[in-house]
Write a protein that holds these residues in place. Structure first.
Motif, PDB file in Angstrom:
ATOM      1  N   SER A  32      16.494  23.784  38.531  1.00 60.45           N
ATOM      2  CA  SER A  32      16.640  22.400  38.081  1.00 60.45           C
ATOM      3  C   SER A  32      15.650  21.548  38.840  1.00 60.45           C
ATOM      4  N   GLY A  33      14.983  20.650  38.134  1.00 57.72           N
ATOM      5  CA  GLY A  33      14.016  19.777  38.779  1.00 57.72           C
ATOM      6  C   GLY A  33      14.586  18.437  39.174  1.00 57.72           C
ATOM      7  N   PHE A  34      15.919  18.299  39.146  1.00 57.27           N
ATOM      8  CA  PHE A  34      16.543  17.009  39.428  1.00 57.27           C
ATOM      9  C   PHE A  34      17.225  16.999  40.791  1.00 57.27           C
ATOM     10  N   GLU A 154      13.978  12.868  39.339  1.00 54.30           N
ATOM     11  CA  GLU A 154      13.289  14.144  39.476  1.00 54.30           C
ATOM     12  C   GLU A 154      12.821  14.339  40.910  1.00 54.30           C
ATOM     13  N   ARG A 155      12.911  15.583  41.384  1.00 52.92           N
ATOM     14  CA  ARG A 155      12.581  15.870  42.781  1.00 52.92           C
ATOM     15  C   ARG A 155      11.150  15.515  43.167  1.00 52.92           C
ATOM     16  N   GLU A 157       9.276  13.253  41.836  1.00 54.32           N
ATOM     17  CA  GLU A 157       8.917  11.891  41.476  1.00 54.32           C
ATOM     18  C   GLU A 157       9.055  10.944  42.666  1.00 54.32           C
TER      19      GLU A 157
END
Length: 219
Positions: A32-34, A154-155, A157
């Motif tokens: 997951s990119g969040f 998002e990680r 960002e």
């Protein structure tokens, strides 16, 4: 003594990570990119390249509460913060944080929340940012909203954190402390959004959506 405490803390973190891995077995899951609720992260200011940091050192002026600073060191255990929901609001572990969501950011080693209020910061004369409360519980001035560009945080960002109670942005502008926290940067609140108040997640333990499996990028 401080050196031994940091060694013990790093050992605890490694054991915690090992426990999580053993608990989940060898199953694999989609990445997951969040950033999700319950994740334990370090946050870096993208303009000044310092990580959000705290320790049991009080301000000598202003509120006299626990100081919050920025440090260059990547391996300091006092730079870990847990992402939590605001008081009286459910933030289910593993669920992605939405852009605009109100959160608390809790210092892992002291259990105090990232906080701001109408005191003047000691070096830049902006608004003081401190760590406040006990065992993760403080007051309504511990709440920040995540400002990002999409639906979820998002990680990778760069995002801003806007203080819910006073509407300042979590910022660094480069001022450095002397004794007893020599070389650490002042963290403060600024009324205007600009390039000094962007932050991005770095090392941490990221709780995965749905399954609550942790993903670690350090430790």
């Amino acid at each position: 003594m401080k050196f031994l405490q940091e060694i013990h803390l790093r050992i605890f973190l490694k054991l915690f990570l090992l426990f999580c891995v053993l608990l989940q077995g060898e199953s694999r899951e989609a990445e997951s990119g969040f950033v999700t609720c319950g994740s334990l992260v370090k946050l870096i200011n993208t303009r000044h390249n310092v990580r959000l940091h705290s320790h049991d050192v009080k301000y000598g002026s202003g509120s006299g509460q626990q100081s919050v600073t920025g440090v260059e060191a990547a391996d300091d255990a006092n730079s870990y913060w847990r992402i939590r929901g605001k008081p009286s609001s459910v933030c289910q572990r593993g669920v992605p944080i939405r852009c605009g969501q109100a959160i608390r950011i809790t210092h892992m080693t002291t259990g105090r929340n990232l906080h701001s209020h109408h005191f003047t910061s000691p070096l830049s004369n902006n608004q003081e940012v401190s760590a406040f409360g006990e065992n993760g519980e403080g007051d309504d001035l511990d709440v920040w909203t995540v400002q990002c560009s999409g639906t979820f945080w998002e990680r990778e960002e760069a995002v801003r954190f806007k203080h819910k109670g006073t509407e300042v942005f979590l910022s660094v502008t480069g001022e450095q402390y002397g004794h007893p926290i020599r070389g650490q940067r002042e963290v403060h609140g600024m009324a205007i959004p600009n390039h000094h108040n962007y932050w991005r997640t770095m090392e941490g333990v990221f709780i995965q959506p749905s399954s609550e499996n942790p993903r670690h990028d350090e430790l």
